[in-house]
Scaffold this motif. Structure first.
Motif, short mmCIF file in Angstrom:
data_model
loop_
_atom_site.label_atom_id
_atom_site.label_comp_id
_atom_site.label_asym_id
_atom_site.label_seq_id
_atom_site.Cartn_x
_atom_site.Cartn_y
_atom_site.Cartn_z
N GLY A 127 -9.89 -16.16 22.83
CA GLY A 127 -10.01 -16.83 24.13
C GLY A 127 -11.40 -16.83 24.74
N VAL A 153 -15.21 -14.52 28.49
CA VAL A 153 -13.86 -14.83 28.93
C VAL A 153 -13.75 -14.36 30.38
CG1 VAL A 153 -12.84 -12.67 28.07
CG2 VAL A 153 -11.38 -14.68 28.38
N GLU A 157 -8.81 -16.77 32.85
CA GLU A 157 -8.45 -17.32 31.55
C GLU A 157 -7.59 -16.32 30.76
OE1 GLU A 157 -12.57 -19.86 30.93
OE2 GLU A 157 -12.52 -17.73 30.35
N GLN A 160 -4.10 -16.32 32.25
CA GLN A 160 -3.39 -17.53 31.84
C GLN A 160 -2.95 -17.44 30.37
OE1 GLN A 160 -5.61 -21.15 32.35
NE2 GLN A 160 -3.89 -22.42 31.75
N SER A 161 -3.78 -16.87 29.52
CA SER A 161 -3.41 -16.76 28.10
C SER A 161 -2.26 -15.78 27.89
CB SER A 161 -4.63 -16.34 27.26
OG SER A 161 -4.95 -14.98 27.48
#
Length: 164
Positions: A127, A153, A157, A160-161
């Motif tokens: 990511g 990162v 993010e 969300q991942s």
């Protein structure tokens, strides 16, 4: 990762018994390995283990300014355990640890040489996105220069991942 390696001799053995082709010094001698900072106010280190065997070391540093700064990390996987998912495991584990344990942390950065295709793939799969390129900023021990790629990162993010 398993918390800080308490046996410094095992760290030295790992660092001196493997080649590190994409690091500044590709083969560390005992003195150089002894000087690798594995703990301190701005550094935390972790073993990477596979089936109870210590197969790598990951170090997070620049941990002294988590509000405005971005910690970086160094990852070293033993030659015999490369290209089998240990890098991705280590980066994901470290990323989770840092964001889970440091609620004020906004971002994590990583750098790698432009020719380190395995690490670029690991960062992408974990990511991290490439944010920049520093031309000829990475100097190897033989004086050769390489471009440095900067990845990062954001917490948002990462959150969300994890929800996918």
């Amino acid at each position: 990762p398993v918390r800080f390696p308490e046996d410094h001799e095992t760290v030295i053995d790992l660092l001196t018994s493997n080649d590190w082709p994409f690091h500044g010094i590709s083969r560390l001698d005992r003195t150089q390995a002894t000087n690798v900072q594995i703990a301190g106010p701005d550094t935390a280190s972790f073993w990477v283990e596979s089936d109870g065997e210590r197969v790598g070391l990951v170090r997070a540093f620049d941990l002294d300014d988590l509000v405005d700064g971005s910690p970086l990390f160094d990852i070293r996987i033993a030659t015999t355990h490369r290209n089998c998912g240990m890098g991705r495991f280590a980066v994901n584990s470290l990323t989770d640890y840092l964001f889970d344990s440091q609620p004020i942390l906004h971002r994590i950065e990583a750098t790698t040489r432009h020719d380190n295709d395995p690490m670029k793939a690991v960062l992408h799969r974990c990511g991290y996105r490439q944010e920049g390129r520093l031309v000829q900023a990475w100097r190897s021990s033989n004086g050769e220069r390489f471009d440095t790629l900067v990845y990062a990162v954001l917490r948002s993010e990462w959150v969300q991942s994890r929800s996918r």
